[in-house]
Design a protein around this motif. Structure first.
Motif, PDB file in Angstrom:
ATOM      1  N   SER A 126       0.446  -1.415  -0.195  1.00  0.00           N
ATOM      2  CA  SER A 126      -0.403   0.003  -0.402  1.00  0.00           C
ATOM      3  C   SER A 126       0.602   1.302   0.065  1.00  0.00           C
ATOM      4  CB  SER A 126      -1.400  -0.368   1.848  1.00  0.00           C
ATOM      5  OG  SER A 126      -0.625   0.297   2.238  1.00  0.00           O
ATOM      6  N   GLN A 127       0.366   1.942  -0.425  1.00  0.00           N
ATOM      7  CA  GLN A 127       1.427   3.734  -0.831  1.00  0.00           C
ATOM      8  C   GLN A 127       0.932   3.771   1.002  1.00  0.00           C
ATOM      9  OE1 GLN A 127       1.883   4.854  -3.480  1.00  0.00           O
ATOM     10  NE2 GLN A 127       3.259   6.127  -2.701  1.00  0.00           N
ATOM     11  N   VAL A 128       0.731   3.820   2.086  1.00  0.00           N
ATOM     12  CA  VAL A 128       0.451   4.220   3.139  1.00  0.00           C
ATOM     13  C   VAL A 128       1.231   3.988   3.662  1.00  0.00           C
ATOM     14  CG1 VAL A 128      -0.550   4.246   5.169  1.00  0.00           C
ATOM     15  CG2 VAL A 128      -2.002   4.928   3.086  1.00  0.00           C
ATOM     16  N   ILE A 129       1.887   2.411   3.417  1.00  0.00           N
ATOM     17  CA  ILE A 129       3.264   1.987   4.214  1.00  0.00           C
ATOM     18  C   ILE A 129       4.744   2.345   3.357  1.00  0.00           C
ATOM     19  CG2 ILE A 129       4.649  -0.150   4.231  1.00  0.00           C
ATOM     20  CD1 ILE A 129       1.998  -0.554   5.831  1.00  0.00           C
ATOM     21  N   ARG A 130       4.053   2.797   1.725  1.00  0.00           N
ATOM     22  CA  ARG A 130       5.830   2.988   1.555  1.00  0.00           C
ATOM     23  C   ARG A 130       5.823   4.076   1.348  1.00  0.00           C
ATOM     24  NH1 ARG A 130       3.001   1.336  -4.513  1.00  0.00           N
ATOM     25  NH2 ARG A 130       5.549   2.510  -5.345  1.00  0.00           N
ATOM     26  N   ASP A 131       5.003   5.028   1.474  1.00  0.00           N
ATOM     27  CA  ASP A 131       5.667   6.134   2.123  1.00  0.00           C
ATOM     28  C   ASP A 131       6.759   6.604   3.122  1.00  0.00           C
ATOM     29  OD1 ASP A 131       4.470   7.794  -0.237  1.00  0.00           O
ATOM     30  OD2 ASP A 131       2.616   8.305   0.591  1.00  0.00           O
ATOM     31  N   LYS A 132       6.058   5.263   4.289  1.00  0.00           N
ATOM     32  CA  LYS A 132       6.292   5.580   5.635  1.00  0.00           C
ATOM     33  C   LYS A 132       8.687   4.808   5.518  1.00  0.00           C
ATOM     34  CE  LYS A 132       2.779   5.599   8.531  1.00  0.00           C
ATOM     35  NZ  LYS A 132       2.108   4.728   9.256  1.00  0.00           N
ATOM     36  N   ARG A 164      13.342   3.638   7.604  1.00  0.00           N
ATOM     37  CA  ARG A 164      12.191   3.709   8.270  1.00  0.00           C
ATOM     38  C   ARG A 164      11.558   4.273   9.537  1.00  0.00           C
ATOM     39  NH1 ARG A 164       7.923   4.946  10.737  1.00  0.00           N
ATOM     40  NH2 ARG A 164       6.037   4.527  10.818  1.00  0.00           N
TER      41      ARG A 164
END
Length: 232
Positions: free
Chosen positions: A184-190, A228
């Protein structure tokens, strides 16, 4: 031939760690409650619940009787149970703490009786040993305890020629994270590197810390998280 004992070698980071040691000609001994699911002439499996102190003691005695030494210990076994703060079951709390923290302590306590000068210990902790979050309280606390225990043992064992280090993974694509969409983009953005890590990427660091290539690295926690920890 060097002998490595790996707890939690059934899947995820533990399984990848088993593979990398086998590929480098170690005698690999796996402690897990489930069969490893792979066959190799240098792979030995013991059914062992590391939360059972008596069982751990007996298994390490058997390993020493068979090989007359232990060169490396990798503490990789871990479980997690997600619960909201006011819904935490003391049964679940005790299960996680008993397995992760007490189990690691039992294995350390027994294995270090048999480790000789030149031996190495690597504990798998988590970036959440230092980075707080919610709903994973017993897991994160157990990992924080393991990290500190590893550093204290580094003081104790360093002068005996035994190195002790920790590896703190971030978001890794393992069975423990099957309920999370790691793409997901949410995970990847972090994650500055833009993706979740693979078990093999953590296993390579564990192996490095177990060998003479890291002969002057002692008492540290190496973070393997794709950056991260840089994003709050």
């Amino acid at each position: 031939m060097k002998v490595v004992v790996i707890t939690g070698g059934k899947s995820g980071i533990g399984s990848a760690t088993v593979d990398i040691f086998l590929n480098n000609n170690y005698q690999v001994v796996v402690l897990d409650k489930e069969e490893v699911g792979k066959s190799h002439p240098k792979l030995l499996y013991y059914n062992c619940d590391i939360s059972d102190e008596h069982m751990v003691k007996n298994v390490f005695e058997e390993i020493y009787k068979k090989f007359c030494k232990i060169d490396v210990l990798i503490n990789c076994a871990g479980i997690q149970i997600l619960e909201e703060w006011h819904s935490i079951s003391t049964v679940h709390w005790n299960k996680v703490i008993k397995n992760n923290l007490y189990g690691t302590f039992y294995c350390l306590n027994q294995a270090t009786k048999y480790l000789n000068r030149g031996g190495a210990v690597v504990n798998v902790t988590s970036i959440h040993a230092k980075s707080p979050r919610i709903n994973n309280y017993p897991y994160d606390i157990s990992k924080a305890g393991i990290e500190l225990l590893g550093k204290e043992l580094a003081i104790e064992l360093g002068r005996k020629g035994i190195r002790v280090n920790n590896v703190a993974p971030g978001c890794i694509d393992t069975p423990m994270n099957t309920d999370i969409d790691l793409t997901s983009q949410v995970i990847r953005d972090k994650i500055p590197i833009g993706r979740a890590g693979q078990p093999e990427e953590v296993a390579k660091v564990i192996y490095f810390l177990s060998t003479d290539s890291s002969s002057y690295i002692h008492g540290v926690t190496l973070t393997v998280d794709g950056g991260r920890n840089l994003i709050k």
